[in-house]
Design a protein around this motif. Structure first.
Motif: not given
Length: 144
Positions: A107-123
């Motif tokens: 029930e209890q996490a061993c680790a916790a984090g976050r990350f941010v994705h920015v979506f971009v045009d591939r080209a």
């Protein structure tokens, strides 16, 4: 200073992952940098399976622009883990994921984090609005 609790009930989706022999470091536990790989794998598996993200040919891709992780207890091969996933903030072209690593069934996490994705045009590598199917999949990860 005590760490805030990160409980299984706080997360919406869970991605099972099996630790690998080479994840362990010389101290006998999973090395800290490997956790970021678990986070990335859990998020991208969800986006591919639930949001239709095409990592090979799609016009839109997600770039990680920020990340962090706090560690509470160690894990080691051959443990099975689950990455808990939720969305903390959903913007026009970006999303902040909140993640936690749980030993299978705990029930209890061993680790916790976050990350941010920015979506971009591939080209062009320029930010774009998150496509509707991806946005819908991400919205399902917002905890009420």
């Amino acid at each position: 200073m005590s760490q805030p609790e990160h409980l299984r009930a706080d997360y919406v989706h869970f991605q099972p992952i099996t630790t690998r022999w080479h994840d362990n470091d010389v101290y006998g536990h999973v090395n800290n940098v490997v956790y970021y790989g678990y986070f990335d794998s859990a998020v991208n598996a969800y986006l591919i399976e639930q949001g239709g993200l095409d990592i090979h040919e799609g016009e839109v891709v997600g770039f990680v622009v920020s990340s962090s992780c706090d560690y509470f207890a160690s894990i080691a091969f051959p443990e099975r883990i689950e990455v808990g996933l939720r969305v903390g903030k959903l913007g026009n072209s970006s999303v902040q994921y909140e993640l936690a690593i749980f030993k299978q069934g705990e029930e209890q996490a061993c680790a916790a984090g976050r990350f941010v994705h920015v979506f971009v045009d591939r080209a062009s590598n320029r930010p774009v609005s998150i496509p509707p199917a991806l946005r819908e999949a991400m919205a399902r990860l917002i905890r009420d």
